[in-house]
Design a protein around this motif. Sequence first.
Motif, PDB file in Angstrom:
ATOM      1  N   LYS A  95       0.585  -1.292   0.164  1.00 50.76           N
ATOM      2  CA  LYS A  95       0.068  -0.042  -0.117  1.00 50.76           C
ATOM      3  C   LYS A  95       1.385   1.265   0.036  1.00 50.76           C
ATOM      4  O   LYS A  95       0.392   2.382  -0.721  1.00 50.76           O
ATOM      5  CB  LYS A  95      -1.035  -0.055   1.093  1.00 50.76           C
ATOM      6  N   LEU A 128       1.842   1.953  -3.616  1.00 53.81           N
ATOM      7  CA  LEU A 128       1.134   2.483  -3.897  1.00 53.81           C
ATOM      8  C   LEU A 128       0.638   3.734  -4.333  1.00 53.81           C
ATOM      9  O   LEU A 128       0.427   5.044  -4.841  1.00 53.81           O
ATOM     10  CB  LEU A 128      -0.086   1.576  -4.829  1.00 53.81           C
ATOM     11  N   ALA A 136      -0.514  -1.462 -11.619  1.00 53.84           N
ATOM     12  CA  ALA A 136      -1.019  -1.976 -10.463  1.00 53.84           C
ATOM     13  C   ALA A 136      -1.615   0.054 -10.190  1.00 53.84           C
ATOM     14  O   ALA A 136      -2.394   0.091  -9.858  1.00 53.84           O
ATOM     15  CB  ALA A 136       0.015  -2.447  -9.745  1.00 53.84           C
ATOM     16  N   GLN A 155      -4.759   1.143 -11.960  1.00 56.73           N
ATOM     17  CA  GLN A 155      -5.504   0.769 -12.020  1.00 56.73           C
ATOM     18  C   GLN A 155      -6.767   0.443 -10.543  1.00 56.73           C
ATOM     19  O   GLN A 155      -7.560   0.629 -10.449  1.00 56.73           O
ATOM     20  CB  GLN A 155      -5.571  -0.984 -11.929  1.00 56.73           C
ATOM     21  N   GLU A 156      -5.409   0.728  -9.817  1.00 56.10           N
ATOM     22  CA  GLU A 156      -6.004   1.059  -8.107  1.00 56.10           C
ATOM     23  C   GLU A 156      -7.202   2.479  -8.071  1.00 56.10           C
ATOM     24  O   GLU A 156      -7.998   2.337  -7.547  1.00 56.10           O
ATOM     25  CB  GLU A 156      -4.891   0.581  -7.392  1.00 56.10           C
ATOM     26  N   SER A 157      -6.160   3.356  -8.545  1.00 54.71           N
ATOM     27  CA  SER A 157      -6.541   4.733  -8.223  1.00 54.71           C
ATOM     28  C   SER A 157      -7.607   4.913  -9.328  1.00 54.71           C
ATOM     29  O   SER A 157      -8.477   5.805  -9.063  1.00 54.71           O
ATOM     30  CB  SER A 157      -5.644   5.594  -8.984  1.00 54.71           C
ATOM     31  N   ALA A 195     -10.398   3.140 -10.406  1.00 53.06           N
ATOM     32  CA  ALA A 195     -10.840   1.963  -9.304  1.00 53.06           C
ATOM     33  C   ALA A 195     -11.667   3.223  -8.316  1.00 53.06           C
ATOM     34  O   ALA A 195     -12.391   3.438  -8.427  1.00 53.06           O
ATOM     35  CB  ALA A 195     -10.274   0.965  -8.824  1.00 53.06           C
ATOM     36  N   ARG A 196     -10.562   3.663  -7.944  1.00 53.20           N
ATOM     37  CA  ARG A 196     -11.361   4.342  -6.490  1.00 53.20           C
ATOM     38  C   ARG A 196     -11.971   5.789  -7.119  1.00 53.20           C
ATOM     39  O   ARG A 196     -13.162   5.704  -6.792  1.00 53.20           O
ATOM     40  CB  ARG A 196     -10.415   4.822  -6.198  1.00 53.20           C
ATOM     41  N   HIS A 212      -5.053  11.193  -9.019  1.00 59.97           N
ATOM     42  CA  HIS A 212      -5.782  10.436  -9.959  1.00 59.97           C
ATOM     43  C   HIS A 212      -5.912  11.374 -11.028  1.00 59.97           C
ATOM     44  O   HIS A 212      -4.928  11.381 -12.445  1.00 59.97           O
ATOM     45  CB  HIS A 212      -6.395  10.007  -9.626  1.00 59.97           C
ATOM     46  N   THR A 239     -10.677   0.441 -16.457  1.00 66.03           N
ATOM     47  CA  THR A 239     -11.179   0.299 -14.676  1.00 66.03           C
ATOM     48  C   THR A 239     -12.003   1.597 -14.615  1.00 66.03           C
ATOM     49  O   THR A 239     -12.284   1.634 -13.399  1.00 66.03           O
ATOM     50  CB  THR A 239     -10.261   0.240 -13.855  1.00 66.03           C
TER      51      THR A 239
END
Length: 201
Positions: A8, A11, A55, A58-60, A62-63, A104, A129
């Motif tokens: 975490k 990222l 990665a 993708q995570e950013s 998605a949020r 983001h 995403t």
Amino acid sequence: MTREDKRKAILSGALTVFARDGYTRASVDAIARAAEVSTRTIYNHFADKAVLFQAVIQESAARAADAQLAVIERHLRKVTDLEADLVDFGREIATPAGDGHAEHFALVRQINAEAGHIPQAAIDTWQETGPRRVRRELAGYLRRWTEQGLLHAEDPDRAAVHLLLLISVADPSYQGAVPTEQEIAETVTSGVRAFLHGYLR
């Protein structure tokens, strides 16, 4: 830190660095400093910078998409006045993101600026995403309204793109400038009216 805590931190640090420096200029050393871990730790979690970038985006994405989907649900789940509800939706979706998503959208600006130098897999992941997911959800509402006779959108997916473009307050000549509430209201209202002019039965 546990392994998950380190991941975490990596990222989070990587998002800060990629959003600030872009993909090409960002270094693993800078990411390690931002995450307060060693470069070895980063490579223990991610094979290389490209894998890490994918990665992160993708995570950013998605949020950010989750937040936009919540806006769609809040304003369009039960429509009582199509124009007014679309304007309210547009004003919230077009309002500059708060601290939770500012990095983001800074990262998105970096991607747009250097798309030719970013691995295609990362761009595809970001699109699927984030933006495409949001457009599909919006298109679902436009399809439903067409079935109910409120709109005439033969291609709801394309109509969703049109609506999002029409209510966008982005102006490439003023990159980084924050639009005022009045500018957002005027842009969104005129955009919604143009959309309805084209898609009302």
